[in-house]
Design an enzyme around this catalytic site. Structure first.
Site, mmCIF file in Angstrom:
data_model
loop_
_atom_site.group_PDB
_atom_site.id
_atom_site.type_symbol
_atom_site.label_atom_id
_atom_site.label_comp_id
_atom_site.label_asym_id
_atom_site.label_seq_id
_atom_site.Cartn_x
_atom_site.Cartn_y
_atom_site.Cartn_z
ATOM 1 N N ASP A 1 8.163 0.338 -13.600
ATOM 2 C CA ASP A 1 8.421 1.669 -13.048
ATOM 3 C C ASP A 1 9.734 1.745 -12.284
ATOM 4 O OD1 ASP A 1 7.441 -0.022 -11.086
ATOM 5 O OD2 ASP A 1 5.623 1.109 -10.713
ATOM 6 N N ASP B 1 -4.605 2.867 -3.470
ATOM 7 C CA ASP B 1 -5.491 3.831 -4.141
ATOM 8 C C ASP B 1 -5.886 3.356 -5.544
ATOM 9 O OD1 ASP B 1 -3.081 4.053 -5.453
ATOM 10 O OD2 ASP B 1 -2.809 6.198 -5.068
ATOM 11 N N HIS C 1 -3.687 2.281 -7.849
ATOM 12 C CA HIS C 1 -2.682 2.495 -8.900
ATOM 13 C C HIS C 1 -2.139 1.158 -9.420
ATOM 14 C CE1 HIS C 1 0.449 2.777 -5.476
ATOM 15 N NE2 HIS C 1 0.826 1.732 -6.191
ATOM 16 N N GLU D 1 -1.220 6.843 -10.951
ATOM 17 C CA GLU D 1 -2.007 7.235 -9.786
ATOM 18 C C GLU D 1 -3.391 7.741 -10.223
ATOM 19 O OE1 GLU D 1 -1.156 6.558 -6.879
ATOM 20 O OE2 GLU D 1 0.863 7.177 -6.315
HETATM 21 C C1 F6R Z 1 5.529 -1.644 -8.471
HETATM 22 C C2 F6R Z 1 4.202 -1.281 -8.874
HETATM 23 C C3 F6R Z 1 3.152 -0.882 -7.893
HETATM 24 C C4 F6R Z 1 2.862 -1.975 -6.863
HETATM 25 C C5 F6R Z 1 1.792 -1.519 -5.889
HETATM 26 C C6 F6R Z 1 1.474 -2.556 -4.850
HETATM 27 O O1 F6R Z 1 6.323 -1.960 -9.596
HETATM 28 O O2 F6R Z 1 3.969 -1.291 -10.028
HETATM 29 O O3 F6R Z 1 1.978 -0.588 -8.596
HETATM 30 O O4 F6R Z 1 2.442 -3.130 -7.532
HETATM 31 O O5 F6R Z 1 2.214 -0.344 -5.252
HETATM 32 O O6 F6R Z 1 2.583 -2.734 -4.027
HETATM 33 P P1 F6R Z 1 2.631 -3.918 -2.973
HETATM 34 O O7 F6R Z 1 2.684 -5.170 -3.729
HETATM 35 O O8 F6R Z 1 3.909 -3.667 -2.212
HETATM 36 O O9 F6R Z 1 1.418 -3.793 -2.124
#
Ligand code: F6R
Length: 236
Positions: free
Chosen positions: A67, A136, A138, A143
């Site tokens: 992403d 959440d 994701h 989402e």
């Molecule tokens: C980022 C991504 C997100 C993160 C998620 C957890 O490329 O795909 O899904 O993996 O937001 O983020 P952290 O690791 O910072 O808790």
């Protein structure tokens, strides 16, 4: 699903690097799906170490990231392209031309999404997809929603995601409100999936996603239907 619970983030990072390293050794020209965020940083440090020691060679690897924030280009230090360059790519022998991150500045994000999915198809799909998990549920920036979205698409970020990611920005207002993310199709079509989650803050969502019902309101729960998923959760 293989669920591995460890005590520390260091153990998590070493185990994740073992799995990614093994993938690269077994198939040197593999396609790695990569993630940003705080969870994989230790894994990337381990991989940099192993690359320096000569045990993991990235020279034939292609990478596709999950992403990117809409409106941030690769020179912006909050962009995911910048993150990948500075957390991994600049420190290993990967060919930068073979590293792909969705273009969050594309004039036509729909066309960018379609081209990204086609590129992944043309590469023969993803051999191993690394994921984190949001508070959440994701994965990528898929989402919670009434239905799963298959294709790479633009998405409005949830309030909880904006709050969680504000720690990387000067303040919450600077967090982009939308992102472009790989959809569930490319993720679920990956031959192997590795999800890393660390600390007590992720405990509830990990339980919900992997031991609760499959529900698009908890996007990571779809991974329960994948044939080769490893989840590494560190308690601390
Ligand atoms: C980022 C991504 C997100 C993160 C998620 C957890 O490329 O795909 O899904 O993996 O937001 O983020 P952290 O690791 O910072 O808790």
């Amino acid at each position: 699903m293989t669920f591995i619970e460890v005590e520390t983030y260091e153990e998590l990072s070493k185990k994740a690097a073992d799995i990614i390293g093994a993938q690269v050794i077994l198939k040197p020209n593999c396609v790695l799906g990569l993630a940003t965020g705080s969870s994989p940083v230790g894994t990337y440090q381990q991989l940099i170490e192993r690359n320096k020691q000569g045990t993991v060679d990235f020279s034939k690897v292609t990478s596709v990231n999950l992403d990117e924030y809409v409106g941030l280009d690769g020179t912006n230090d909050q962009s995911y392209r910048y993150f990948m360059d500075h957390q991994l790519f600049n420190f290993v022998n990967i060919d930068k031309e073979k590293t792909h991150v969705p273009n969050g500045c594309a004039a036509d994000l729909k066309a960018e999404g379609a081209a990204y999915d086609q590129m992944i198809k043309d590469l023969g799909g993803i051999d191993l997809q690394l994921l984190g998990i949001g508070p959440d549920g994701h994965i990528g920036f898929n989402e919670p929603a009434p239905v799963f979205t298959a294709e790479t698409h633009e998405v409005a970020l949830e309030e909880s995601t904006i709050k969680a990611n504000a720690r990387f920005f000067a303040n919450e207002d600077e967090v982009p409100k939308t992102a472009i993310t790989m959809g569930m199709m490319s993720i679920m079509q990956a031959r192997k999936i590795l999800l890393v989650a660390n600390g007590p803050a992720k405990k509830d969502i990990v339980e919900k996603a992997f031991f609760g019902p499959v529900d698009p309101m908890v996007p990571a729960s779809l991974l329960q239907l994948h044939a080769d998923v490893t989840v590494i959760y560190s308690k601390n």
